[in-house]
Design a protein around this motif. Structure first.
Motif, PDB file in Angstrom:
ATOM      1  N   SER A  75      45.155  19.694  -8.125  1.00 17.04           N
ATOM      2  CA  SER A  75      43.787  19.238  -7.859  1.00 17.04           C
ATOM      3  C   SER A  75      43.447  17.996  -8.670  1.00 17.04           C
ATOM      4  N   VAL A  76      42.703  17.112  -8.022  1.00 13.20           N
ATOM      5  CA  VAL A  76      42.187  15.918  -8.690  1.00 13.20           C
ATOM      6  C   VAL A  76      40.693  16.140  -8.880  1.00 13.20           C
ATOM      7  N   PHE A  77      40.266  16.163 -10.135  1.00 12.77           N
ATOM      8  CA  PHE A  77      38.878  16.468 -10.435  1.00 12.77           C
ATOM      9  C   PHE A  77      38.041  15.202 -10.437  1.00 12.77           C
ATOM     10  N   SER A  78      36.809  15.333 -10.009  1.00 13.39           N
ATOM     11  CA  SER A  78      35.873  14.215 -10.002  1.00 13.39           C
ATOM     12  C   SER A  78      34.816  14.444 -11.082  1.00 13.39           C
ATOM     13  N   ASN A  79      33.835  13.572 -11.118  1.00 15.19           N
ATOM     14  CA  ASN A  79      32.756  13.696 -12.093  1.00 15.19           C
ATOM     15  C   ASN A  79      31.674  14.668 -11.633  1.00 15.19           C
ATOM     16  N   GLY A  80      31.835  15.244 -10.464  1.00 10.63           N
ATOM     17  CA  GLY A  80      30.857  16.194  -9.951  1.00 10.63           C
ATOM     18  C   GLY A  80      30.861  17.474 -10.770  1.00 10.63           C
TER      19      GLY A  80
END
Length: 135
Positions: free
Chosen positions: A68-73
């Motif tokens: 998984s690539v995490f975002s700033n959300g």
């Protein structure tokens, strides 16, 4: 970790004929409404389900850590709690299935000497009753 702990308890119950911990039996009795006697023996199929559930949970953990690539959300706390609660209740649901399966007579169990008992008697050992002929 939770599903791994339930898997460990299930392995100990099926393979070594140990009982589940009292706190877990109390939780299962509360969830199913069955008596404590329903949890004396666990079916081998429950062990298989617990293994598959643990493999699935471990795969999801590895996916989260390495794929998984995490975002700033941010995730809402209710969504986070629902996700954790889902996996906790899923493991308990698998154990609750044991109460709805037939007990002892049709059960596959593993004895301490690692021999399996399928709950059936071989035809050669069944006594003939009066009036029956051998084929």
């Amino acid at each position: 970790m939770w599903n791994g702990l339930l898997l460990l308890f299930t392995i100990r119950s099926v393979v070594m004929s140990e009982t589940l911990p009292d706190w877990l039996i109390d939780a299962l009795c509360c969830l199913t409404g069955r008596t404590r006697d329903a949890w004396n023996e666990l079916h081998l199929s429950i062990l298989l389900l617990q293994v598959l559930l643990w493999v699935h949970s471990f795969r999801r953990l590895l996916e989260c850590l390495f794929v998984s690539v995490f975002s700033n959300g941010v995730i809402h706390i209710v969504q986070y709690a629902f996700g954790l609660g889902y996996y906790v209740l899923l493991g308990l649901t698998v154990l609750c299935l044991n109460a709805s399966l037939p007990q002892s007579a049709h059960m596959v169990s593993c004895n301490r000497d690692s021999s399996f008992h399928w709950g059936i008697t071989p035809p050669a050992l069944v006594p003939l009753t009066a009036g029956q002929d051998e084929d």
